[in-house]
Scaffold this active site. Structure first.
Site, PDB file in Angstrom:
ATOM      1  N   HIS A 162     -30.672 -71.149 -38.086  1.00  0.00           N
ATOM      2  CA  HIS A 162     -31.723 -70.417 -37.386  1.00  0.00           C
ATOM      3  C   HIS A 162     -32.730 -69.998 -37.939  1.00  0.00           C
ATOM      4  CE1 HIS A 162     -29.280 -70.663 -33.610  1.00  0.00           C
ATOM      5  NE2 HIS A 162     -28.283 -70.467 -34.293  1.00  0.00           N
ATOM      6  N   LYS A 189     -43.343 -62.009 -37.497  1.00  0.00           N
ATOM      7  CA  LYS A 189     -43.611 -62.215 -36.141  1.00  0.00           C
ATOM      8  C   LYS A 189     -45.006 -61.642 -35.785  1.00  0.00           C
ATOM      9  CE  LYS A 189     -38.826 -62.002 -34.704  1.00  0.00           C
ATOM     10  NZ  LYS A 189     -38.620 -63.436 -33.937  1.00  0.00           N
ATOM     11  N   LYS A 201     -39.518 -68.417 -22.085  1.00  0.00           N
ATOM     12  CA  LYS A 201     -39.299 -67.595 -20.787  1.00  0.00           C
ATOM     13  C   LYS A 201     -40.619 -67.318 -20.321  1.00  0.00           C
ATOM     14  CE  LYS A 201     -35.516 -65.886 -23.334  1.00  0.00           C
ATOM     15  NZ  LYS A 201     -34.926 -64.916 -24.319  1.00  0.00           N
ATOM     16  N   LYS A 204     -40.317 -58.937 -28.704  1.00  0.00           N
ATOM     17  CA  LYS A 204     -39.307 -59.564 -29.652  1.00  0.00           C
ATOM     18  C   LYS A 204     -38.830 -58.663 -30.882  1.00  0.00           C
ATOM     19  CE  LYS A 204     -43.012 -62.538 -30.214  1.00  0.00           C
ATOM     20  NZ  LYS A 204     -42.109 -63.739 -29.995  1.00  0.00           N
ATOM     21  N   ARG A 205     -38.057 -59.053 -31.743  1.00  0.00           N
ATOM     22  CA  ARG A 205     -37.465 -58.198 -32.777  1.00  0.00           C
ATOM     23  C   ARG A 205     -39.087 -57.938 -33.480  1.00  0.00           C
ATOM     24  NH1 ARG A 205     -32.227 -56.578 -33.903  1.00  0.00           N
ATOM     25  NH2 ARG A 205     -33.148 -55.863 -35.709  1.00  0.00           N
ATOM     26  N   THR A 246     -37.448 -68.244 -28.444  1.00  0.00           N
ATOM     27  CA  THR A 246     -37.084 -68.539 -26.981  1.00  0.00           C
ATOM     28  C   THR A 246     -37.759 -67.722 -26.020  1.00  0.00           C
ATOM     29  OG1 THR A 246     -35.302 -67.180 -27.694  1.00  0.00           O
ATOM     30  CG2 THR A 246     -34.715 -69.775 -27.767  1.00  0.00           C
TER      31      THR A 246
HETATM   32  C1  26Q Z   1     -26.455 -61.858 -41.304  1.00  0.00           C
HETATM   33  C2  26Q Z   1     -25.433 -61.202 -42.299  1.00  0.00           C
HETATM   34  C3  26Q Z   1     -25.155 -59.884 -42.180  1.00  0.00           C
HETATM   35  C4  26Q Z   1     -26.058 -58.947 -41.327  1.00  0.00           C
HETATM   36  C5  26Q Z   1     -26.840 -59.804 -40.254  1.00  0.00           C
HETATM   37  C6  26Q Z   1     -27.099 -61.043 -40.406  1.00  0.00           C
HETATM   38  C7  26Q Z   1     -27.877 -61.688 -39.312  1.00  0.00           C
HETATM   39  C8  26Q Z   1     -27.605 -61.468 -38.108  1.00  0.00           C
HETATM   40  C9  26Q Z   1     -28.677 -61.997 -37.081  1.00  0.00           C
HETATM   41  C10 26Q Z   1     -28.958 -62.697 -39.727  1.00  0.00           C
HETATM   42  C11 26Q Z   1     -29.729 -63.343 -38.735  1.00  0.00           C
HETATM   43  C12 26Q Z   1     -29.540 -63.049 -37.418  1.00  0.00           C
HETATM   44  C13 26Q Z   1     -30.390 -63.587 -36.494  1.00  0.00           C
HETATM   45  C14 26Q Z   1     -31.055 -64.471 -36.542  1.00  0.00           C
HETATM   46  C15 26Q Z   1     -31.940 -65.152 -35.322  1.00  0.00           C
HETATM   47  O1  26Q Z   1     -31.926 -64.476 -34.204  1.00  0.00           O
HETATM   48  N1  26Q Z   1     -32.721 -66.111 -35.518  1.00  0.00           N
HETATM   49  C16 26Q Z   1     -33.606 -66.632 -34.303  1.00  0.00           C
HETATM   50  O2  26Q Z   1     -32.788 -67.445 -33.908  1.00  0.00           O
HETATM   51  C17 26Q Z   1     -33.371 -67.976 -32.353  1.00  0.00           C
HETATM   52  C18 26Q Z   1     -32.317 -68.965 -31.837  1.00  0.00           C
HETATM   53  O3  26Q Z   1     -32.154 -70.255 -32.594  1.00  0.00           O
HETATM   54  C19 26Q Z   1     -34.668 -68.699 -32.797  1.00  0.00           C
HETATM   55  O4  26Q Z   1     -35.137 -69.131 -31.713  1.00  0.00           O
HETATM   56  C20 26Q Z   1     -35.661 -67.705 -33.730  1.00  0.00           C
HETATM   57  O5  26Q Z   1     -36.839 -68.396 -34.191  1.00  0.00           O
HETATM   58  C21 26Q Z   1     -34.890 -67.259 -34.762  1.00  0.00           C
HETATM   59  O6  26Q Z   1     -35.649 -66.248 -35.684  1.00  0.00           O
END
Ligand code: 26Q
Length: 818
Positions: free
Chosen positions: A360, A554, A660, A548-549, A656
């Site tokens: 991702h 971003k 929307k 978004k985050r 995503t």
């Molecule tokens: C990993 C290890 C320790 C702590 C946290 C994490 C962690 C948690 C969440 C690393 C990454 C995430 C989330 C990533 C994320 O949301 N990526 C997004 O995924 C979407 C769905 O595929 C995409 O549309 C976005 O582009 C992408 O940023």
């Protein structure tokens, strides 16, 4: 209470709800609180789902069909009441019954806490997927942790983000069913001893800590579908009420401490996204979810098919949502060998046909690597397996890429005293996918290119999608009805039929209705803003939304700098005929991400300045909406005129939110990044507003020092120069002139001599020009509406039903339940 005539079915539902209020709360309707009414409705809907479940369960069992296990550390479900009722196709019934009881369904639904078990895109994607899987009658289980606290709640105090806990289970959770009888044990730490016993190795654990994993199931219905799937949430429990040894020694605190140390595992969701820190508790969470889930999968399998382990890949497929559940791979090896008695080669054969991995993100700081010493200490037996996998991998790499130590190091599972989770997946999984075309291209041509070359057939590009049930039917019922009145209801089950709307894009009558619905949604949002921010915004102005985050890539910073430039121009140029605009931001920043939090402070500072400057006559308003999450997104996507998708090209894997907004008829201003590229393909270049550097152009600039370019921009673009100077000259925050110096510094000079790595300055001019173009267009109502309707009509491709069908054809091969 209104006297409403109810059908016999509605009358029965009403009795059901009244009965629940009486049985669960000991109240008559007149004395019930709205919260009680909510719970009664949820329980009534749950009963209906459970009845359906019993039937579905029997069918799934009889068909012995293959099942998908979607392993994810996040399931960002949001509220469930209205989507569940919608999927049961009973919205009208509930509306009528509640009205007869003196309530509005929408108001009751708002009382449910969001299930905020996710950070953002990756977690919400899992929630959309499970909805589509169920709607398509595909047997699937979502597996995650039952965090006691979801993503933090955000408050803005004096412009700064403050984090508060999210105790979402506080008032109970009507949707979950505890399954204590299915509790399993998960072991951590200690020493592992190898014995030779009965002709093979066996492994003995000493001084390990046992944590119990107890599942809770949330049954899930699809839209107009036959089956019920479930989300399984694992909760950590201590095996002992308390440590009696310590207790008997009079050590009361130590005695309960140990219990808490076990239960802390499912306490809280880590709030970082696209970033990892090697925290031991996170590693424990990972092993906890993975081990519990696999024990359950194997138990179910054995129950049904006995010890015919070679059948396993025919009956189960496990999707890893990013690398976070990667430990499932060595853990499956462990269970098959140590518990089921298989040899390495037999186990390996199964494991390499069971797991598929979705990536991702390409952000290097999000690549999961665990310190070796921690890994060994927490997971001693899993480490032995990982070490052996690494040995075999290196042997293989020596054959396929001889004499290339740099490559071996990059591709290895263990290097630099770290365990690289992505390389476990790349070595083992039978399928690997990116989440948009561009993202997959970057994976296969750049970060995973060496693995790609060895076996290109394993790689897939599957573009993300969103469920139409939540992202239009539930949040925008009037638009749903308008569309259905023209093209019939077929599009609700077959996304491709949404294209039938295209001929109406230029239809004056249709435009008028479409416009009226957007307007109504804007009025609602304006009311929400008035209530929560105390700011008056004009629903006639352009609503420009970036939600978004908060992350540097971003580029919320690009957005706010442009707003400041518009404000400057309004003050300087009295003849500037400006089209009034309301800029809306909503974003949470990871609590440890100082720069992201500073950008929130900047947005709020600029907002205060502009909103309170009477000289501009309210032509610009800037609003920061607190506590962004699924429920706020539902309010924003329906009310936006412009959707901001302005990430640095090559950095947003898919996005995503972009989909929307598109589905609900907003025009996108965006870069050629992630799924924006495919939105352009679907809607045509006249209906989307693309600007800025392309991914390859960013890549070359990142590689070479762009200090000279930055200097040139600063000296030649006076608008931008002024805005940058305002960050540090006290015009924003006179009482503390230096608070934004970090932002100024990183843009112009960079942290390690690389200024503006996210190309904010480089893309500024192009962004301003495109914003201007949109403002002019807004004045031409016919043209604007035609483009907005085309966006809705061309959004069919972004249904997660399409995404799931692609996963199923290319990777899972599940058969829909008849
Ligand atoms: C990993 C290890 C320790 C702590 C946290 C994490 C962690 C948690 C969440 C690393 C990454 C995430 C989330 C990533 C994320 O949301 N990526 C997004 O995924 C979407 C769905 O595929 C995409 O549309 C976005 O582009 C992408 O940023």
């Amino acid at each position: 209470m209104e006297s409403v005539k109810l059908t016999p079915r509605e009358e029965a539902l009403k009795q059901e709800i009244v009965g629940k209020v009486s049985r669960y709360f000991g109240k008559v309707m007149e004395d019930a609180t709205p919260k009680m009414v909510y719970t009664a409705c949820a329980l009534a809907a749950r009963d209906q789902i459970m009845t359906k479940w019993a039937v579905s369960h029997k069918e799934v069992k009889e068909e012995n069909s293959k099942k998908l296990y979607y392993l994810s550390f996040e399931f960002l479900m949001g509220r469930l009441l209205t989507t569940n009722i919608l999927n049961l196709m009973q919205t009208d019934e509930y509306v009528h019954v509640l009205r007869a009881l003196g309530y509005e369904l929408n108001e009751i639904a708002e009382l449910e806490n969001d299930a905020g078990l996710g950070n953002g895109g990756l977690g919400r994607l899992a929630a959309c997927f499970i909805d589509s899987l169920t709607t398509l009658d595909l047997p699937a289980y979502g597996c995650t942790i039952r965090y006691e606290y979801g993503l933090f709640k955000q408050k803005i105090v004096d412009g700064y983000q403050i984090e508060l806990p999210d105790p979402w289970l506080e008032n109970g959770n009507a949707w979950e069913i505890p399954r204590p009888e299915e509790t399993v044990e998960v072991k951590f730490g200690g020493n592992v001893y190898t014995d030779w016993y009965d002709g093979r190795f066996s492994f003995r654990y000493e001084n390990s800590h046992t944590v119990l994993a107890m599942p809770y199931d949330v049954p899930l219905v699809g839209y107009d579908s036959k089956i019920v799937n479930k989300l399984r949430l694992w909760s950590a429990k201590s095996p002992d009420f308390m440590n009696m040894n310590e207790f008997n020694r009079g050590n009361y605190v130590r005695a309960v401490e140990e219990k808490q140390l076990a239960e802390v595992i499912s306490k809280v969701l880590y709030p970082e996204d696209n970033h990892t820190e090697g925290k031991e508790l996170r590693l424990k969470q990972q092993y906890f979810l993975v081990s519990a889930t696999l024990q359950w999968i194997l138990r179910e399998f054995e129950h049904r098919y006995g010890r015919d382990w070679h059948l396993l890949p025919e009956k189960a497929v496990i999707q890893l949502n990013d690398t976070h559940p990667t430990l499932a791979i060595p853990e499956m090896m462990r269970l098959l060998m140590d518990e089921k008695g298989l040899g390495w080669d037999e186990a390996w054969e199964l494991v390499t046909h069971l797991f598929a991995y979705t990536n991702h993100t390409v952000m290097s700081e999000a690549m999961e690597k665990w310190p070796l010493d921690m890994f060994k200490r927490v997971l001693p037996r899993v480490w032995m397996i990982v070490e052996e996998m690494n040995r075999r991998l290196l042997e293989y790499l020596n054959c396929v890429y001889p004499n290339d130590p740099a490559k071996h190091k990059y591709m290895a599972i263990v290097s630099d005293n770290q365990v690289c989770m992505a390389n476990i997946c790349l070595y083992t999984c039978f399928a690997i996918n990116g989440v948009s075309k561009l993202h997959t291209h970057i994976l296969t041509s750049d970060i995973f290119a060496d693995y790609y070359r060895l076996n290109p057939g394993r790689f897939h590009a599957i573009t993300n999608g969103i469920t139409f049930r939540r992202w239009i039917m539930d949040c925008n019922p009037e638009l749903t009805e308008l569309i259905t009145s023209k093209i019939g209801p077929g599009w609700l089950k077959d996304y491709s039929l949404l294209a039938d709307l295209k001929p109406y894009a230029a239809d004056a009558e249709f435009q008028k209705k479409f416009d009226a619905i957007k307007k109504k949604n804007k009025v609602h949002l304006a009311e929400y803003i008035k209530e929560h921010n105390g700011i008056d915004v004009d629903p006639e102005s352009i609503f420009d939304v970036q939600s978004k985050r908060l992350h540097e890539y971003k580029r919320q910073l690009l957005n706010i700098l442009h707003i400041l430039a518009e404000y400057n121009r309004l003050l300087e140029d009295p003849k500037y005929d400006y089209v009034p605009k309301t800029y809306i931001f909503a974003a949470k920043a990871a609590p440890g991400y100082a720069r992201a939090k500073l950008i929130i402070k900047l947005i709020n500072t600029v907002a205060d300045k502009i909103n309170n400057d009477s000289r501009i006559g309210g032509k610009i308003k800037v609003v920061f909406i607190e506590n962004y999450g699924v429920s706020i997104a539902e309010k924003l996507v329906v009310a936006a005129d412009i959707s901001e998708q302005i990430s640095t090209a090559g950095k947003e894997a898919s996005g995503t939110g972009n989909m929307k907004f598109m589905l609900n008829g907003a025009l996108t201003i965006g870069t050629l990044d992630g799924a924006n590229v495919e939105m352009l393909e679907q809607v045509g270049e006249e209906n989307i507003f693309i600007f800025g550097l392309k991914a390859e152009e960013v890549e070359t600039r990142m590689r070479y020092h762009n200090q000279d370019e930055v200097k040139k921009i600063y000296t030649t673009n006076h608008t931008l120069r002024k805005v940058l100077d305002q960050l540090i000259d006290g015009s924003l925050c006179p009482e503390n002139t230096q608070i934004f110096r970090d932002l100024y510094q990183t843009l112009l000079f960079g942290d390690y001599g690389y200024p503006d790595v996210y190309m904010v300055l480089r893309d500024f001019e192009a962004y301003c020009a495109t914003q201007e173009e949109l403002s002019r267009l807004y004045l031409d109502r016919k043209k604007w509406l035609e483009k907005a309707i085309m966006n809705t009509a061309c959004a069919g491709f972004f249904s997660s039903d399409r995404t799931i069908m692609e996963y199923n054809d290319q990777i899972w091969h599940l058969t829909p339940i008849e």
